[in-house]
Design an enzyme around this catalytic site. Structure first.
Site, PDB file in Angstrom:
ATOM      1  N   GLN A 280      -4.675  -1.864   9.760  1.00 37.84           N
ATOM      2  CA  GLN A 280      -4.492  -3.160   9.097  1.00 37.84           C
ATOM      3  C   GLN A 280      -5.012  -4.291   9.988  1.00 37.84           C
ATOM      4  O   GLN A 280      -4.661  -4.385  11.160  1.00 37.84           O
ATOM      5  CB  GLN A 280      -2.994  -3.363   8.784  1.00 37.84           C
ATOM      6  CG  GLN A 280      -2.684  -4.661   8.068  1.00 37.84           C
ATOM      7  CD  GLN A 280      -3.302  -4.730   6.665  1.00 37.84           C
ATOM      8  OE1 GLN A 280      -3.243  -3.784   5.892  1.00 37.84           O
ATOM      9  NE2 GLN A 280      -3.919  -5.869   6.340  1.00 37.84           N
TER      10      GLN A 280
ATOM     11  N   ASP B  21     -10.977   2.440   4.256  1.00 38.01           N
ATOM     12  CA  ASP B  21     -11.279   1.011   4.117  1.00 38.01           C
ATOM     13  C   ASP B  21     -12.791   0.772   4.091  1.00 38.01           C
ATOM     14  O   ASP B  21     -13.242  -0.329   3.762  1.00 38.01           O
ATOM     15  CB  ASP B  21     -10.669   0.218   5.288  1.00 38.01           C
ATOM     16  CG  ASP B  21      -9.441  -0.588   4.874  1.00 38.01           C
ATOM     17  OD1 ASP B  21      -9.276  -0.815   3.661  1.00 38.01           O
ATOM     18  OD2 ASP B  21      -8.676  -0.989   5.765  1.00 38.01           O
TER      19      ASP B  21
ATOM     20  N   LYS C  37       0.849  -1.199   0.000  1.00 39.07           N
ATOM     21  CA  LYS C  37       0.000   0.000   0.000  1.00 39.07           C
ATOM     22  C   LYS C  37       0.888   1.254   0.000  1.00 39.07           C
ATOM     23  O   LYS C  37       0.641   2.210  -0.739  1.00 39.07           O
ATOM     24  CB  LYS C  37      -0.924  -0.008   1.234  1.00 39.07           C
ATOM     25  CG  LYS C  37      -2.066  -1.004   1.102  1.00 39.07           C
ATOM     26  CD  LYS C  37      -2.766  -1.283   2.423  1.00 39.07           C
ATOM     27  CE  LYS C  37      -3.715  -2.458   2.255  1.00 39.07           C
ATOM     28  NZ  LYS C  37      -4.329  -2.926   3.503  1.00 39.07           N
TER      29      LYS C  37
END
Ligand code: NAP
Length: 294
Positions: free
Chosen positions: A96, A119, A52
Protein backbone atom coordinates in the site's frame (compact mmCIF):
# COMPACT_ATOMS: atom_id res chain seq x y z
CA UNK A 1 -27.41 13.23 -17.87
CA UNK A 2 -26.45 9.69 -16.90
CA UNK A 3 -24.68 8.86 -13.65
CA UNK A 4 -22.14 6.12 -14.32
CA UNK A 5 -22.77 3.81 -11.40
CA UNK A 6 -19.47 2.26 -10.37
CA UNK A 7 -21.05 0.74 -7.27
CA UNK A 8 -23.55 -1.37 -9.24
CA UNK A 9 -21.08 -2.33 -11.97
CA UNK A 10 -18.45 -3.33 -9.41
CA UNK A 11 -21.10 -5.39 -7.57
CA UNK A 12 -21.82 -7.25 -10.87
CA UNK A 13 -18.09 -7.94 -11.33
CA UNK A 14 -17.77 -9.18 -7.76
CA UNK A 15 -20.72 -11.55 -8.29
CA UNK A 16 -18.98 -12.99 -11.38
CA UNK A 17 -15.71 -13.39 -9.44
CA UNK A 18 -17.49 -15.00 -6.47
CA UNK A 19 -19.12 -17.55 -8.82
CA UNK A 20 -15.72 -18.46 -10.30
CA UNK A 21 -14.12 -18.75 -6.85
CA UNK A 22 -17.00 -20.96 -5.66
CA UNK A 23 -16.36 -23.17 -8.72
CA UNK A 24 -12.68 -23.63 -7.78
CA UNK A 25 -13.63 -24.56 -4.23
CA UNK A 26 -16.29 -27.02 -5.48
CA UNK A 27 -13.53 -28.67 -7.50
CA UNK A 28 -11.48 -29.11 -4.32
CA UNK A 29 -9.07 -26.24 -4.90
CA UNK A 30 -8.00 -23.64 -2.40
CA UNK A 31 -9.36 -20.09 -2.65
CA UNK A 32 -7.29 -17.37 -4.36
CA UNK A 33 -5.25 -15.47 -1.77
CA UNK A 34 -4.47 -11.74 -1.84
CA UNK A 35 -2.06 -10.22 0.66
CA UNK A 36 -1.43 -6.56 1.47
CA UNK A 37 1.55 -4.93 3.16
CA UNK A 38 0.64 -1.86 5.18
CA UNK A 39 3.36 0.33 6.66
CA UNK A 40 2.46 2.98 9.25
CA UNK A 41 -0.97 4.29 10.23
CA UNK A 42 -2.00 6.67 7.46
CA UNK A 43 -5.80 7.01 7.79
CA UNK A 44 -6.59 6.76 4.06
CA UNK A 45 -4.24 3.76 3.62
CA UNK A 46 -5.86 1.99 6.59
CA UNK A 47 -9.29 2.57 5.02
CA UNK A 48 -8.18 1.33 1.57
CA UNK A 49 -6.57 -1.81 2.95
CA UNK A 50 -9.59 -2.58 5.17
CA UNK A 51 -11.86 -2.19 2.14
CA UNK A 52 -9.66 -4.43 -0.02
CA UNK A 53 -9.68 -7.06 2.74
CA UNK A 54 -13.48 -6.89 3.17
CA UNK A 55 -14.11 -7.14 -0.59
CA UNK A 56 -11.67 -10.01 -0.94
CA UNK A 57 -13.46 -12.02 1.71
CA UNK A 58 -16.88 -11.11 0.23
CA UNK A 59 -16.01 -12.95 -3.02
CA UNK A 60 -14.68 -15.99 -1.18
CA UNK A 61 -10.98 -15.17 -1.50
CA UNK A 62 -8.47 -15.36 1.33
CA UNK A 63 -7.02 -12.07 2.51
CA UNK A 64 -4.10 -11.35 4.77
CA UNK A 65 -2.58 -8.07 5.88
CA UNK A 66 1.04 -7.67 6.95
CA UNK A 67 1.24 -4.58 9.18
CA UNK A 68 4.44 -2.76 10.11
CA UNK A 69 5.28 0.36 12.02
CA UNK A 70 6.46 3.48 10.18
CA UNK A 71 10.06 2.86 11.29
CA UNK A 72 10.47 -0.54 9.57
CA UNK A 73 13.69 -0.40 7.54
CA UNK A 74 13.71 -0.77 3.77
CA UNK A 75 15.79 -3.93 4.18
CA UNK A 76 13.17 -5.50 6.47
CA UNK A 77 10.39 -4.55 4.06
CA UNK A 78 12.30 -6.13 1.17
CA UNK A 79 12.60 -9.32 3.25
CA UNK A 80 8.80 -9.40 3.73
CA UNK A 81 8.37 -8.96 -0.04
CA UNK A 82 10.85 -11.76 -0.68
CA UNK A 83 8.88 -14.00 1.70
CA UNK A 84 5.58 -13.25 -0.08
CA UNK A 85 7.22 -13.71 -3.49
CA UNK A 86 8.02 -17.28 -2.48
CA UNK A 87 4.93 -18.13 -0.43
CA UNK A 88 3.08 -20.77 -2.47
CA UNK A 89 -0.18 -19.92 -0.67
CA UNK A 90 -0.19 -16.27 -1.81
CA UNK A 91 -1.27 -15.60 -5.41
CA UNK A 92 -0.81 -11.85 -5.44
CA UNK A 93 0.00 -8.98 -3.13
CA UNK A 94 0.18 -5.22 -2.93
CA UNK A 95 2.36 -2.79 -1.04
CA UNK A 96 0.00 0.00 0.00
CA UNK A 97 1.29 3.45 -1.01
CA UNK A 98 2.43 5.93 0.14
CA UNK A 99 5.46 4.44 1.89
CA UNK A 100 7.46 6.38 4.52
CA UNK A 101 9.99 8.86 3.15
CA UNK A 102 13.03 6.71 4.02
CA UNK A 103 11.92 4.06 1.47
CA UNK A 104 12.88 4.02 -2.21
CA UNK A 105 9.45 3.27 -3.71
CA UNK A 106 10.87 2.26 -7.11
CA UNK A 107 13.22 -0.23 -5.44
CA UNK A 108 10.37 -1.66 -3.37
CA UNK A 109 8.09 -2.04 -6.42
CA UNK A 110 10.89 -3.66 -8.43
CA UNK A 111 11.34 -6.28 -5.66
CA UNK A 112 7.82 -7.67 -6.13
CA UNK A 113 7.58 -10.86 -8.19
CA UNK A 114 5.94 -9.57 -11.42
CA UNK A 115 3.73 -12.70 -11.47
CA UNK A 116 2.27 -11.64 -8.09
CA UNK A 117 2.20 -7.90 -8.82
CA UNK A 118 -1.59 -7.44 -8.77
CA UNK A 119 -1.22 -3.63 -8.58
CA UNK A 120 0.71 -3.75 -11.87
CA UNK A 121 3.38 -1.31 -10.61
CA UNK A 122 6.44 -3.48 -11.32
CA UNK A 123 8.54 -1.97 -14.14
CA UNK A 124 8.30 -5.14 -16.23
CA UNK A 125 4.48 -5.11 -15.98
CA UNK A 126 4.34 -1.41 -16.87
CA UNK A 127 6.71 -2.22 -19.77
CA UNK A 128 4.44 -5.02 -20.95
CA UNK A 129 1.53 -2.59 -20.85
CA UNK A 130 3.44 -0.19 -23.12
CA UNK A 131 4.16 -3.11 -25.49
CA UNK A 132 0.47 -4.05 -25.56
CA UNK A 133 1.21 -7.46 -24.03
CA UNK A 134 -0.96 -9.32 -21.56
CA UNK A 135 -0.09 -8.05 -18.07
CA UNK A 136 -1.47 -6.87 -14.74
CA UNK A 137 -2.95 -3.47 -15.56
CA UNK A 138 -2.84 -1.02 -12.60
CA UNK A 139 -6.16 -1.34 -10.79
CA UNK A 140 -7.57 2.18 -11.26
CA UNK A 141 -7.14 2.41 -15.06
CA UNK A 142 -8.13 -1.26 -15.38
CA UNK A 143 -11.33 -0.51 -13.42
CA UNK A 144 -12.07 2.59 -15.50
CA UNK A 145 -11.73 0.65 -18.77
CA UNK A 146 -14.17 -1.94 -17.42
CA UNK A 147 -16.52 0.84 -16.29
CA UNK A 148 -16.46 2.45 -19.75
CA UNK A 149 -17.03 -0.92 -21.46
CA UNK A 150 -19.87 -2.04 -19.20
CA UNK A 151 -21.58 1.38 -19.34
CA UNK A 152 -21.75 1.11 -23.14
CA UNK A 153 -19.68 4.27 -23.69
CA UNK A 154 -18.42 4.45 -27.28
CA UNK A 155 -14.66 5.07 -27.46
CA UNK A 156 -13.75 4.26 -31.07
CA UNK A 157 -12.48 7.39 -32.85
CA UNK A 158 -13.44 9.60 -29.89
CA UNK A 159 -11.30 12.47 -28.61
CA UNK A 160 -10.16 11.53 -25.11
CA UNK A 161 -8.28 13.86 -22.80
CA UNK A 162 -6.55 12.44 -19.73
CA UNK A 163 -5.65 14.99 -17.06
CA UNK A 164 -2.61 13.78 -15.11
CA UNK A 165 0.33 11.62 -16.16
CA UNK A 166 1.15 9.51 -13.08
CA UNK A 167 2.49 6.01 -13.64
CA UNK A 168 -0.39 4.50 -11.71
CA UNK A 169 -3.35 6.36 -13.25
CA UNK A 170 -2.92 8.91 -16.05
CA UNK A 171 -0.20 7.33 -18.20
CA UNK A 172 -1.65 3.77 -18.23
CA UNK A 173 -5.12 5.27 -18.80
CA UNK A 174 -3.90 7.13 -21.90
CA UNK A 175 -2.16 3.98 -23.18
CA UNK A 176 -5.23 1.79 -22.70
CA UNK A 177 -7.63 4.23 -24.36
CA UNK A 178 -5.37 4.55 -27.40
CA UNK A 179 -4.86 0.77 -27.88
CA UNK A 180 -6.17 -1.03 -30.96
CA UNK A 181 -8.53 -3.06 -28.77
CA UNK A 182 -12.29 -3.35 -28.37
CA UNK A 183 -13.43 -0.66 -25.93
CA UNK A 184 -10.50 1.60 -26.87
CA UNK A 185 -9.25 2.99 -30.23
CA UNK A 186 -9.66 6.57 -29.04
CA UNK A 187 -7.48 9.55 -30.00
CA UNK A 188 -5.84 10.51 -26.74
CA UNK A 189 -4.24 13.68 -25.39
CA UNK A 190 -2.36 13.40 -22.10
CA UNK A 191 -2.22 16.64 -20.08
CA UNK A 192 -0.07 17.68 -17.11
CA UNK A 193 0.96 20.74 -15.13
CA UNK A 194 2.95 22.18 -18.06
CA UNK A 195 0.09 21.88 -20.59
CA UNK A 196 -0.63 25.27 -22.18
CA UNK A 197 -4.23 26.55 -22.18
CA UNK A 198 -5.52 23.46 -20.44
CA UNK A 199 -9.21 24.42 -20.72
CA UNK A 200 -8.93 24.70 -24.51
CA UNK A 201 -7.56 21.14 -24.61
CA UNK A 202 -10.10 19.65 -22.18
CA UNK A 203 -12.98 21.30 -24.09
CA UNK A 204 -12.05 19.13 -27.10
CA UNK A 205 -12.73 15.95 -25.14
CA UNK A 206 -15.60 13.61 -25.92
CA UNK A 207 -14.33 11.64 -22.93
CA UNK A 208 -12.48 13.49 -20.16
CA UNK A 209 -10.61 11.56 -17.44
CA UNK A 210 -9.59 13.76 -14.50
CA UNK A 211 -6.75 12.40 -12.34
CA UNK A 212 -4.84 15.40 -11.06
CA UNK A 213 -5.39 15.25 -7.31
CA UNK A 214 -7.00 18.69 -6.88
CA UNK A 215 -10.54 18.91 -5.45
CA UNK A 216 -13.11 20.40 -7.84
CA UNK A 217 -10.41 21.46 -10.33
CA UNK A 218 -12.41 20.66 -13.49
CA UNK A 219 -15.14 23.25 -13.86
CA UNK A 220 -18.02 23.46 -16.35
CA UNK A 221 -16.16 25.91 -18.63
CA UNK A 222 -13.47 23.22 -19.18
CA UNK A 223 -15.98 20.64 -20.45
CA UNK A 224 -17.62 20.24 -23.85
CA UNK A 225 -21.43 20.03 -23.92
CA UNK A 226 -22.38 16.32 -23.89
CA UNK A 227 -18.95 14.99 -22.88
CA UNK A 228 -18.46 11.85 -20.76
CA UNK A 229 -16.55 12.73 -17.57
CA UNK A 230 -14.63 10.20 -15.48
CA UNK A 231 -13.58 11.61 -12.11
CA UNK A 232 -10.68 9.69 -10.55
CA UNK A 233 -9.97 12.12 -7.72
CA UNK A 234 -10.97 11.39 -4.16
CA UNK A 235 -10.62 14.02 -1.44
CA UNK A 236 -11.95 14.70 2.02
CA UNK A 237 -13.05 18.32 2.29
CA UNK A 238 -14.28 19.99 5.46
CA UNK A 239 -18.08 20.24 5.64
CA UNK A 240 -19.76 21.64 8.74
CA UNK A 241 -23.13 20.18 7.64
CA UNK A 242 -21.83 16.59 7.55
CA UNK A 243 -21.94 14.67 10.85
CA UNK A 244 -18.37 13.46 10.20
CA UNK A 245 -17.22 17.06 9.62
CA UNK A 246 -16.14 16.28 6.06
CA UNK A 247 -17.48 15.11 2.72
CA UNK A 248 -15.85 13.30 -0.18
CA UNK A 249 -15.37 14.98 -3.53
CA UNK A 250 -13.42 14.38 -6.72
CA UNK A 251 -11.21 16.35 -9.09
CA UNK A 252 -14.37 17.57 -10.87
CA UNK A 253 -16.81 20.24 -9.75
CA UNK A 254 -19.71 17.80 -9.86
CA UNK A 255 -22.58 20.31 -9.54
CA UNK A 256 -21.37 22.52 -12.38
CA UNK A 257 -20.06 19.81 -14.73
CA UNK A 258 -22.97 17.37 -14.33
CA UNK A 259 -25.32 20.05 -15.71
CA UNK A 260 -23.32 20.09 -18.96
CA UNK A 261 -22.05 16.58 -19.63
CA UNK A 262 -23.91 13.51 -20.95
CA UNK A 263 -22.52 11.09 -18.33
CA UNK A 264 -20.37 11.39 -15.21
CA UNK A 265 -18.93 9.20 -12.45
CA UNK A 266 -19.94 10.32 -8.94
CA UNK A 267 -17.56 10.55 -5.98
CA UNK A 268 -17.98 8.38 -4.02
CA UNK A 269 -19.51 5.49 -5.98
CA UNK A 270 -17.76 5.88 -9.34
CA UNK A 271 -14.12 4.98 -9.92
CA UNK A 272 -13.34 4.00 -6.30
CA UNK A 273 -15.37 0.74 -6.20
CA UNK A 274 -14.10 -0.14 -9.68
CA UNK A 275 -10.49 0.09 -8.46
CA UNK A 276 -11.24 -2.53 -5.80
CA UNK A 277 -13.11 -4.72 -8.31
CA UNK A 278 -10.12 -4.52 -10.68
CA UNK A 279 -7.76 -5.57 -7.89
CA UNK A 280 -9.93 -8.66 -7.34
CA UNK A 281 -9.88 -9.30 -11.12
CA UNK A 282 -6.07 -9.12 -11.03
CA UNK A 283 -5.93 -11.49 -8.04
CA UNK A 284 -8.11 -13.98 -9.91
CA UNK A 285 -5.88 -13.59 -12.97
CA UNK A 286 -2.73 -14.26 -10.90
CA UNK A 287 -4.38 -17.36 -9.41
CA UNK A 288 -5.47 -18.68 -12.81
CA UNK A 289 -1.96 -18.16 -14.19
CA UNK A 290 -0.57 -20.25 -11.36
CA UNK A 291 -3.24 -22.94 -11.70
CA UNK A 292 -4.13 -22.96 -15.41
CA UNK A 293 -5.87 -26.33 -15.10
CA UNK A 294 -8.93 -24.47 -13.62
P1 NAP B 1 -0.35 12.34 -8.88
O1 NAP B 1 0.70 11.28 -8.93
O2 NAP B 1 -0.24 13.44 -7.88
O3 NAP B 1 -0.41 12.99 -10.35
C1 NAP B 1 -1.14 14.14 -10.58
C2 NAP B 1 -0.97 14.56 -12.03
O4 NAP B 1 -1.76 15.72 -12.24
C3 NAP B 1 0.47 14.91 -12.41
O5 NAP B 1 0.76 14.34 -13.68
C4 NAP B 1 0.46 16.43 -12.48
O6 NAP B 1 1.30 16.96 -13.49
C5 NAP B 1 -0.98 16.72 -12.88
N1 NAP B 1 -1.37 18.05 -12.43
C6 NAP B 1 -1.29 18.54 -11.18
N2 NAP B 1 -1.74 19.82 -11.17
C7 NAP B 1 -2.10 20.12 -12.43
C8 NAP B 1 -2.61 21.29 -13.06
N3 NAP B 1 -2.87 22.42 -12.38
N4 NAP B 1 -2.86 21.24 -14.39
C9 NAP B 1 -2.61 20.11 -15.10
N5 NAP B 1 -2.12 18.97 -14.56
C10 NAP B 1 -1.86 18.99 -13.23
O7 NAP B 1 -1.79 11.74 -8.68
P2 NAP B 1 -2.39 10.25 -8.98
O8 NAP B 1 -1.76 9.28 -8.06
O9 NAP B 1 -2.39 9.99 -10.45
O10 NAP B 1 -3.88 10.47 -8.49
C11 NAP B 1 -4.74 11.44 -9.06
C12 NAP B 1 -6.03 11.55 -8.25
O11 NAP B 1 -6.70 10.31 -8.30
C13 NAP B 1 -5.84 11.83 -6.76
O12 NAP B 1 -6.92 12.63 -6.32
C14 NAP B 1 -5.92 10.46 -6.10
O13 NAP B 1 -6.38 10.50 -4.78
C15 NAP B 1 -6.95 9.82 -6.99
N6 NAP B 1 -6.90 8.35 -7.04
C16 NAP B 1 -8.08 7.72 -6.87
C17 NAP B 1 -8.13 6.34 -6.96
C18 NAP B 1 -9.46 5.67 -6.80
O14 NAP B 1 -9.50 4.46 -6.64
N7 NAP B 1 -10.56 6.41 -6.88
C19 NAP B 1 -6.97 5.61 -7.19
C20 NAP B 1 -5.77 6.28 -7.40
C21 NAP B 1 -5.75 7.68 -7.32
P3 NAP B 1 2.91 16.88 -13.42
O15 NAP B 1 3.24 15.46 -13.83
O16 NAP B 1 3.36 17.88 -14.41
O17 NAP B 1 3.29 17.18 -12.01
Amino acid sequence: MKIIDGKTISADIKKEIAAEVAGFIDRGRRAPHMAAILVGHDGASETYVASKEKNCVSVGMTSSVYRYEENISEKELLEVISFLNQDEDVDGFIVQLPLPKHMDVDKVMAAINPEKDIDGFHPSNLGRLVMGEDTFVPATPCGIMELIKRSGIETVGKECVVLGRSNIVGTPMALLLSRNNPGANATVTLCHSKTRDLAAVTRRADILVAAIGKPGFVTADMVKEGAVVIDVGIHRVADEKASSGYRLCGDVDYAGVSAKCSAITPVPGGVGPMTIAALLMNTLKAYKKRFPEG
